[in-house]
Design an enzyme around this catalytic site. Sequence first.
Site, PDB file in Angstrom:
ATOM      1  N   GLY A 172      26.176  11.056   3.451  1.00 52.39           N
ATOM      2  CA  GLY A 172      26.539  11.412   2.085  1.00 52.39           C
ATOM      3  C   GLY A 172      27.425  12.641   2.054  1.00 52.39           C
ATOM      4  O   GLY A 172      27.414  13.454   2.981  1.00 52.39           O
ATOM      5  N   SER A 173      28.204  12.797   0.997  1.00 54.23           N
ATOM      6  CA  SER A 173      28.999  14.009   0.807  1.00 54.23           C
ATOM      7  C   SER A 173      28.125  15.081   0.150  1.00 54.23           C
ATOM      8  O   SER A 173      26.983  14.829  -0.218  1.00 54.23           O
ATOM      9  CB  SER A 173      30.226  13.711  -0.046  1.00 54.23           C
ATOM     10  N   GLY A 174      28.681  16.284   0.015  1.00 51.67           N
ATOM     11  CA  GLY A 174      27.927  17.394  -0.548  1.00 51.67           C
ATOM     12  C   GLY A 174      27.389  18.325   0.526  1.00 51.67           C
ATOM     13  O   GLY A 174      26.762  19.324   0.224  1.00 51.67           O
ATOM     14  N   HIS A 175      27.649  17.971   1.805  1.00 50.45           N
ATOM     15  CA  HIS A 175      27.163  18.776   2.928  1.00 50.45           C
ATOM     16  C   HIS A 175      28.297  19.476   3.663  1.00 50.45           C
ATOM     17  O   HIS A 175      28.117  19.941   4.783  1.00 50.45           O
ATOM     18  CB  HIS A 175      26.413  17.886   3.924  1.00 50.45           C
ATOM     19  N   LYS A 219      22.329  10.733  11.016  1.00 48.13           N
ATOM     20  CA  LYS A 219      21.208  11.509  10.500  1.00 48.13           C
ATOM     21  C   LYS A 219      20.184  10.506   9.957  1.00 48.13           C
ATOM     22  O   LYS A 219      20.544   9.546   9.269  1.00 48.13           O
ATOM     23  CB  LYS A 219      21.671  12.459   9.392  1.00 48.13           C
ATOM     24  N   ASP A 227      21.670   5.455   5.665  1.00 46.30           N
ATOM     25  CA  ASP A 227      22.597   5.720   6.767  1.00 46.30           C
ATOM     26  C   ASP A 227      22.271   4.818   7.956  1.00 46.30           C
ATOM     27  O   ASP A 227      23.165   4.208   8.563  1.00 46.30           O
ATOM     28  CB  ASP A 227      22.510   7.178   7.215  1.00 46.30           C
ATOM     29  N   HIS A 233      19.415  17.475   0.031  1.00 41.91           N
ATOM     30  CA  HIS A 233      19.836  16.657  -1.100  1.00 41.91           C
ATOM     31  C   HIS A 233      19.259  17.145  -2.409  1.00 41.91           C
ATOM     32  O   HIS A 233      19.162  16.401  -3.375  1.00 41.91           O
ATOM     33  CB  HIS A 233      19.418  15.200  -0.900  1.00 41.91           C
TER      34      HIS A 233
END
Lengths: 213, 213, 333, 333
Positions: free
Chosen positions: C55-58, C106, C111, C221
Site C-alpha cells: 500500500g501507499s502512505g509509507h 510484507k 499483499d 496503517h
Amino acid sequence: MVSDGLLDAAAARAWVDAFVGVADAERGALGELDRRSGDGDFGSNLQTSLTRARVELASATGATPAEPFALLSTAFLNTGGTSGPLYGMWFRELSRTFGEAEAVGLDALAAAVAAGTATVQRLGGATVGDKTMVDALAPAGDALAAAAAAGDALPEALRAAALAARAGAEGTAELVARRGRASYVGEVARGVIDPGAVTVALFFEAAPGVSAS
Amino acid sequence: MVSDGLLDAAAARAWVDAFVGVADAERGALGELDRRSGDGDFGSNLQTSLTRARVELASATGATPAEPFALLSTAFLNTGGTSGPLYGMWFRELSRTFGEAEAVGLDALAAAVAAGTATVQRLGGATVGDKTMVDALAPAGDALAAAAAAGDALPEALRAAALAARAGAEGTAELVARRGRASYVGEVARGVIDPGAVTVALFFEAAPGVSAS
Amino acid sequence: MRRQFINDPQEHVREALDGFERTYPHLVRWNREPSYVARATPPAQPKVALVAGGGSGHEPLHAGFVGSGMLDAAVPGAIFSSPTAIQLEAATRAADSGRGVLHVIKNYTGDVMNFGIAAELVSADGIEVERVLVADDLATDAPEGTGPGRRGTAAVLVVEKACGAAAERGASLQEVAALGRRIADNARTMAMALASCAHPGESEPSFELGPDEVELGVGIHGERGVARVPFGTAAQLVPQLVDPVVEALGLTRGDEVIAIVNGLGATHPLELSVVFRETALLLEEAGITIARQLVGPYVTALDMAGVSITLVRADAELVELWDAPVRTAALTW
Amino acid sequence: MRRQFINDPQEHVREALDGFERTYPHLVRWNREPSYVARATPPAQPKVALVAGGGSGHEPLHAGFVGSGMLDAAVPGAIFSSPTAIQLEAATRAADSGRGVLHVIKNYTGDVMNFGIAAELVSADGIEVERVLVADDLATDAPEGTGPGRRGTAAVLVVEKACGAAAERGASLQEVAALGRRIADNARTMAMALASCAHPGESEPSFELGPDEVELGVGIHGERGVARVPFGTAAQLVPQLVDPVVEALGLTRGDEVIAIVNGLGATHPLELSVVFRETALLLEEAGITIARQLVGPYVTALDMAGVSITLVRADAELVELWDAPVRTAALTW
Ligand SMILES: Nc1ncnc2c1ncn2[C@@H]1O[C@H](COP(=O)(O)OP(=O)(O)O)[C@@H](O)[C@H]1O
Ligand SMILES: Nc1ncnc2c1ncn2[C@@H]1O[C@H](COP(=O)(O)OP(=O)(O)O)[C@@H](O)[C@H]1O
Ligand SMILES: [Mg+2]
Ligand SMILES: [Mg+2]
Ligand SMILES: [Mg+2]
Ligand SMILES: [Mg+2]
C-alpha cells in the site's frame, strides 16, 4: 588597590566579583523588566553568564587586572540572546586594552570603556536613545573621559561613571526601543527601564570605592 | 448458443455481459452486505472491476468462449481488495481451461469451474463453511460435476449450478467468517449473507438459459 | 484537525508518483499503466531482480529504494491497500532479466495474495519467482496458525538492502531468497504512536489518544495498537520497544545487530536522534553491539507521530552486504 | 495537542547531537564543549573551510550537511536561537586549515551578531573569515534599511552545496565567498503552513489556524506569517508560493532554476511530491526549466505542517557545482 590612582589585579578581581554578586542578586528584577519590555529571557541569559563566570574565575591566576575581565568576557560570549555577546565583547575590549599591565590608570580605563562601547555599537548597531545598554555605556564612558581630561583621581572618576550610567539607565524608561527584542513591543514598553542598561549601571556601581563612598 | 450442448463464443459473451449487468445493478446491495459483515468496500471494488470489464470487453474479437472470461479476469485482477484478485483468478482458470476451443461442453465447463475453485482455495486458504465466495463456488462446481457424470444437458447443468450457488450463498448467513475482513467482526455478522458468495450466485444465474427458464 | 497538500484524494498517489519521477529522473521511471516504479536504467548485467510493493502512505517505502544495489521495481497500491495482481505481474515481467525475480512481501493478506497471483501469472511464461515474506512486527505475534501472523514493517528495508547487494553481485535466485528469509527470521520490530494519522483528504485521525496515553504496538496503517501505556520521557518509553525485541530475538551479550529507529511520519529528526541515543544506551548496557544503524523516516504511516524500532541479528556477511554501495532516492552510500 | 519523544527539554539538543553522532560516526564528530559538529575526517588537502550554524529545530540543517563536498562544521544553538560566539569561534578555529573560513549565515539578528563576533575573535589570530549572508525569505522583504531584512531559509542549502564544491576544488576564500553571495542574491523563498509547530516539551502549537485558513509567509521558528489565505487544493495553494518567487527573481521564459520543495516537518513525502509536481507544471507553463531539484524535509520548523518553495536562478557553473559529489548525512551523491 585604587588608592594610588591605579587599578591593580586584586582590585579588578574585587570589582568583577562584586559585579557578579550584585547582578546575580538582581537578576529576578532584571528578568522582570525584560518580560515587560522584551521577550523575558534577560534574567536567564544573565544567570547562564554569571554561573559560567564563577567557574571561569575560580581558576584565575590573579596576575593582571585584564584577567578577570577576560574571564567575564568568555562567560558572556558563551551565552545566547543579544546581551550576552555584547557584554562579552565589551568586557573583551577592557581586557585587551589593559593588556599585560600589572595595574592600569584612569586613562587606560577610559580608553578601554570607549573601545568597548564602540565595539558594542558596531556589532549591535544601536546609538544613544535606542533604549539599550548603550544608553548607560555611552554616558559612563563620557564621564570617565571627562574625568581623565580633568585629571581626576580614579575613585572619583568611577563614581562619576556610576552616576552617569545609572542616570542613563533611568532615562531609558522614557524611550521606545528601536533595537533588540524590545523593539517589537514598541509603545507598550514606554515607562519600563531597559534591563541591559541597568546592568551596566550595576557594573560601574560595583567598582572599587564606588558604593563604599 | 447452448442448444446443441456447447457454449460457443457468442453464448459466453452473452453470459459475461449479463453478469456484468446484473452485478452492477446489485452492487449497492452487495456493498451494504460488506458494510454489515466486512469492511464495506466490496461495492466499490466490484464497481472498479465492472467498469474496467466493460472497457476490456469493448475490444473483444469474439473468437472464442475463453476470451470474455479472460477479459473479465484481467478486469478483476486489476482491482484491490480480496474479492477482485480471487474472482480474477477464478475467471482466469475458466479461460485457460477453455483454451482455443471454438465451443466448450459441460465436461470442460465442470473441469474449468473445479480448477478455478481450487485456485481460489489455494490462494485464499478458505474452505467451505468459512463464509466466503467458496461457499457458493464449491456447490456450484459439485452440481456441474454431478450433471456431467449424469450426462445432463448443458442448460440443465447450469440451472443446477445456479440453484446450488444460490443455496450456498444463502447458507452463509448462519456462518461466522474465518477468512477476509469479515473475520474481524465475528459474531456480529451472523445472519448476514456473504456478498462474495452472492456474487457467485449472480454469475451462475446469468448463464445462458438459466433465468429464461 | 489534519490537512494536507492534496488535489483529488483519488488521484493523490498517482500525482505523487508523477512528482516522484520528476524529482528523481536519473534514478527511476514511473510506468503509468499498470502503475509501478522501475529503475531509470536497467542493470548492465542480467541479475536476479528484486520487486517489492504494498500500500501507499509509507513513503519513502518502497519507491524510494529503487535503484542500483537495492530494488529493481516497487509497486504502490492505493493508500494502505495492496497493489493489484496486474500491477505486480507487469512489474515482475519488466524487472526480470532472465535470472528470476525475488518478491519481497510484507505480511498482509492482500499483499500475500496478490504477489502470489502475480507469481502464478508470470510463471506461466517461465519466469522464475521466489518470495521472502517479512513478518517482523512483534505486536501481532501469535501462535502459528491462529491468524494472519505478524505484520511486516521496517525489517523489509534490511531484506531489500542485503538481497539487493547479493543480487548485484550475481547470487542466484535461490541464494538471494535464502538470504532474505534468514534476515526476516532474525528481525523483529515494535512501534508506538504519540498521535495517529489521517487519510489524505480526511481531517480526523484514525484514533484519538488522551494527553497521558501512548498507543503501543501500532502498525503502519493507522490501526489501533495492542495496548495503551502512560506517556513519559524518551527514557521511559524507548525500553518498551527495545526490551521486547531483544527478548523475542533472544539477543545476549556479545551479539551484534543492525538497528533501525524509524519515524512514522511526523516525528522530528531531533526526536529520532534522542530515541536512537536511548536505544544505543540500552543495548550498550546489555552488551549488544549496534554494528550498523539507520535513523529516519523510512517506513511511514502518513503523518503519524511515532517511532518503530527494528533490530536484526547481524553477522559479518550481513554487515558486508549492508555496506555495499546503494544508490536510491532514500538511501545512498 | 503535541507530544514528543524527549527527556529534559534543556538537554534535548545535546542528547540529539549525541544520537546524531552515534548515527553517523563515519561522517561527523560532535565536539561537546563548546558544542559544534565537525567532519569525522578532516579534508586531506588544506582548503577553504565552510562553517554554518543557527538555532536548532531545523534538522537536518545544518549538521546533516557536514561532510565532504559541503560543510566542514555546523554550529547548533538552542532551539530556534543563535549559537554563541564562543561556539562559533571554536568551530571556526577547528575548521580552518590555513586557507580561511567562509561563514554561511542565515539572516537573523542574533546569528549575524554572533558570527560577526566569532570572526572578530579568530581574526585576532590571523584566521581569515568571509561571510555570506543568506536572506531569501520573500515574506519578510522590505525596503532597504527599514528592518533586519529578509530572513534566511532554505536557499542556504544551495549556498552550502555549491560553495562546498568550489572549496573542495581549491577555490580561494574570496572566490568561494563571491560565489555564495551571487547565489544568495539569486535565491528567493516563500513558505506556507497548514499547522504550526510546538516547542519540545510544550503541548501547544505556537499559533492556531481555523479549518479554512492557511498561514502564508511563515518562517521557520513557529512565528506567524504575513497573511492568512483560504485553504484549498494543492493546485490552488502552490501558485501562491511559486508566483511571487518567480516575480521577485524576474524569471522569464528560457531561464533555468534549481528548485527546492522543502517540507517544514510534518508534511508527508506524498504531499511533497504532489507540491513538487504542481511547481513543475507551473514553471513548465512559464517556460522556466528546472535544471535540478530537491524535494524533502531539509530545513524544518520542528513538527510544523507546511512547505517552502525556493528557486535559485541557475547557470551552467552552478549546475555543475550542484552535481559535484557530496557525502553528508542528509545529502549524498
Ligand atoms: N542592538 C543592540 N545593541 C545594544 N544592546 C542591545 C541591542 N539589542 C538589545 N540590546 C540590549 O540587550 C538587552 C536584552 O538582552 P537579552 O534579553 O539577552 O536579548 P534579546 O533581546 O535577544 O532577548 C536589552 O535590554 C538591551 O539593553
Ligand atoms: N480468504 C478468502 N478466500 C476466499 N474468499 C474470500 C476470502 N476472504 C474474503 N473472501 C471473499 O471476499 C469478499 C470480500 O471482498 P472485498 O470486500 O473485496 O475484500 P476485503 O475483504 O479485503 O475488503 C467476501 O465477501 C468473501 O466472499
Ligand atoms: Mg530578552
Ligand atoms: Mg531573547
Ligand atoms: Mg471488503
Ligand atoms: Mg477491504
